[in-house]
Design an enzyme around this catalytic site. Structure first.
Site, short mmCIF file in Angstrom:
data_model
loop_
_atom_site.label_atom_id
_atom_site.label_comp_id
_atom_site.label_asym_id
_atom_site.label_seq_id
_atom_site.Cartn_x
_atom_site.Cartn_y
_atom_site.Cartn_z
N ARG A 1 0.84 -1.20 0.00
CA ARG A 1 0.00 0.00 0.00
C ARG A 1 0.88 1.25 0.00
O ARG A 1 1.54 1.55 0.98
CB ARG A 1 -0.93 0.02 1.21
CG ARG A 1 -1.79 1.29 1.27
CD ARG A 1 -3.01 1.17 2.15
NE ARG A 1 -2.70 1.12 3.57
CZ ARG A 1 -3.63 1.24 4.54
NH1 ARG A 1 -4.91 1.41 4.22
NH2 ARG A 1 -3.28 1.17 5.80
N ASP B 1 -3.81 3.01 13.99
CA ASP B 1 -3.01 3.67 12.97
C ASP B 1 -3.54 5.08 12.80
O ASP B 1 -4.31 5.57 13.62
CB ASP B 1 -2.98 2.88 11.66
CG ASP B 1 -4.32 2.82 10.94
OD1 ASP B 1 -5.27 3.53 11.35
OD2 ASP B 1 -4.43 2.09 9.94
#
Length: 536
Positions: free
Chosen positions: A170, A450
């Site tokens: 990603r 996150d």
């Protein structure tokens, strides 16, 4: 190549300002930098136009317009078409594990028993220069068969096993720059840098080993941004001599506007896409951000914004229906729980939540799901093995699902509370502080957090302050209340982690950034943009 540690390095118009350390020259070669430079020159203008379109759409929502399905693309939604062929190693994705790109994490994730590992240069990685380049070195070593790790404290050696998870990468979103690399005097896109460096060094090796260059694409807001990625992919394949359609992607549907354009996003990437992912935490953040100016869309405490209800339920069902109609995979969201091996009762309670969440996803027709910790891989696998005996559920078309604009905008029931406000402060500040120290995946209160968590925290507080939201005890959220609670929660954090650890951290900067962004007159699009200026 022998370089002074802090000397700028120029190659093919690309100037590297980041410091060099051992092996960095293996990644930042003249040919690789030339490829990055060409990506920048060809696509940065298109990227900036896409970002201006985002801002234009946000102005409309701030003036009262609501997101909706597009009239001009109705023919795509109603058309009969499918995505292209899906590679063999991506046809069973029942359990995917995600995490940052440090060496030990990559080895453990590849060996975790998950079908897929998503190596994350985005929300789970603080974009410190060393994190990014060393992460790229680790991935290059994976395809070169040289990825191993010896723990300095225990002496234990970690190596990749015989059946590692399929690797997806990603890159960062379109909105983030990489200031350590400039082309023609401008910083390159973080997305193009992460993508280009990985592809240049690993695409052919991955294909030769029966896999391929596979990516997760974050933060897309509309099909125009998907078209940009497809243009990038096509050019990259041609430039590097890769077969057409060799690059495969999965798009995270983690913005409210993208939920209204899932068909269109699949269509733009149709020869290079394998599915969509239900990026739940960023989706909540996007819901707040897009509708922040309307008090009708104030949300209750974050813990009450659950997947089985309201706009989250509608969007998750629509994702399955849309994907399966087009022959694409529907991937479920993250289980962020961290197993607690010291407290069996608490551990079982956490695992029960994970099972229930995964049973909902498998029952709804998802083809797989995400976990953040290796101990959760067998939990998720047991659920999907039991409820999904085949490799996937593409045949479950969910023709019973009918999701409207109102469904996608329905707010969850429940109230905001002082406890919820305190939690947003405590978690948001601690995450930012860790991010400034170079950590993007942060364990807090038995959850692996996150950047999305910090975004939700500060966005919800901003919205509550903007509209003088009411709490369940009758009080109003004011700046005075927020600042008093901020002081309280910082003292609590200091007590929890200890005075010495607190003093050694970057808490003054984190507190200031969280406070200023929560109280700002104008809403900042992403906290990672001003935070990046503190670490670059």
């Amino acid at each position: 190549m022998t370089l002074a540690e802090d000397a700028p390095v120029a190659s093919a118009g690309a100037v590297v300002h980041g410091a060099f350390a051992p092996r960095y020259d293996e990644l930042l070669t003249p040919a690789a930098l030339a490829f990055i430079a060409e990506l920048h020159r060809r696509f940065d203008g298109q990227r900036k136009r896409a970002l201006r379109l985002r801002a234009e759409h946000q102005r409309r929502y701030d003036s009262g317009q609501l997101p909706d399905f597009l009239d001009e693309t109705r023919h795509i939604r109603e058309g009969d078409w499918s995505v292209g062929a899906i590679p063999a190693d991506l046809r069973d994705r029942r359990v995917e594990i995600t995490g940052p790109v440090d060496r030990k994490m990559i080895v453990n994730a590849l060996n975790s028993g998950a079908n897929v590992f998503m190596a994350d240069f985005e929300d789970a990685t603080s974009p410190v220069w060393s994190n990014l380049i060393e992460g790229q070195i680790n991935l290059k070593d994976r395809w070169a068969g040289k990825l191993a790790f010896t723990d300095a404290e225990t002496g234990k050696r970690y190596e990749i096993g015989e059946n590692p998870a399929v690797l997806l990468v990603r890159p960062r979103g379109w909105h983030l720059d990489e200031v350590h690399v400039e082309v023609d005097g401008e910083p390159v896109s973080g997305a193009l840098f992460d993508f280009g460096l990985y592809l240049f060094h690993n695409a052919k090796a991955a294909l030769a080993q029966g896999s391929g260059p596979y990516f997760y694409l974050p933060k897309l807001e509309n099909h125009v941004e998907a078209r940009l990625w497809n243009d990038v992919f096509g050019f990259a394949e041609e430039s590097l001599g890769l077969p057409g359609g060799a690059i495969k992607s999965t798009v995270l549907i983690e913005t409210l506007t993208a939920a209204f354009e899932m068909d269109e996003i699949l269509y733009e990437l149709r020869e290079r896409i394998t599915g969509l992912n239900c990026g739940r935490w960023d989706y909540i953040f996007s819901f707040i951000k897009k509708l922040k100016s309307d008090p009708a869309f104030l949300l209750p405490d974050r813990g009450k914004v659950v997947m089985g209800e309201a706009f989250l339920r509608a969007y998750s069902l629509l994702l399955v229906k849309t994907c399966h109609r087009r022959g694409a995979f529907a991937m479920g969201g993250m289980a962020a729980q961290i197993p607690n091996r010291r407290d069996p009762e608490a551990n079982e309670a956490a695992l029960a939540k994970v099972r229930a969440d995964k049973e909902r996803e498998a029952g709804d027709g998802y083809d797989g799901t995400w976990v953040a910790h290796p101990d959760l891989v067998p939990v998720a696998r047991e659920v999907f093995d039991r409820l999904m005996p085949e490799a996937n559920q593409l045949g479950n078309l969910r023709e019973d699902v009918n999701v409207t604009q109102n469904d996608l905008l329905k707010v969850h029931n429940g109230a905001a509370s002082e406890a919820g406000l305190r939690e947003n402060i405590r978690v948001g500040v601690q995450y930012i502080e860790a991010w400034l120290r170079g950590r993007g995946a942060v364990p807090l209160y038995n959850l692996m957090e996150d950047a999305a968590t910090a975004e939700i925290s500060r966005a919800q507080i901003w919205q509550q302050l903007r509209h003088r939201a009411g709490l369940d005890d009758g009080r109003t959220v004011t700046e005075e209340l927020f600042l008093n609670l901020l002081d309280d929660e910082i003292m609590r954090v200091r007590d929890e982690i200890g005075t010495e650890a607190f003093a050694k951290g970057r808490f003054p900067e984190a507190i200031r950034l969280f406070r200023d962004m929560s109280m700002a007159r104008d809403f900042e699009e992403f906290l990672t943009i001003p935070a990046y200026r503190l670490i670059a």
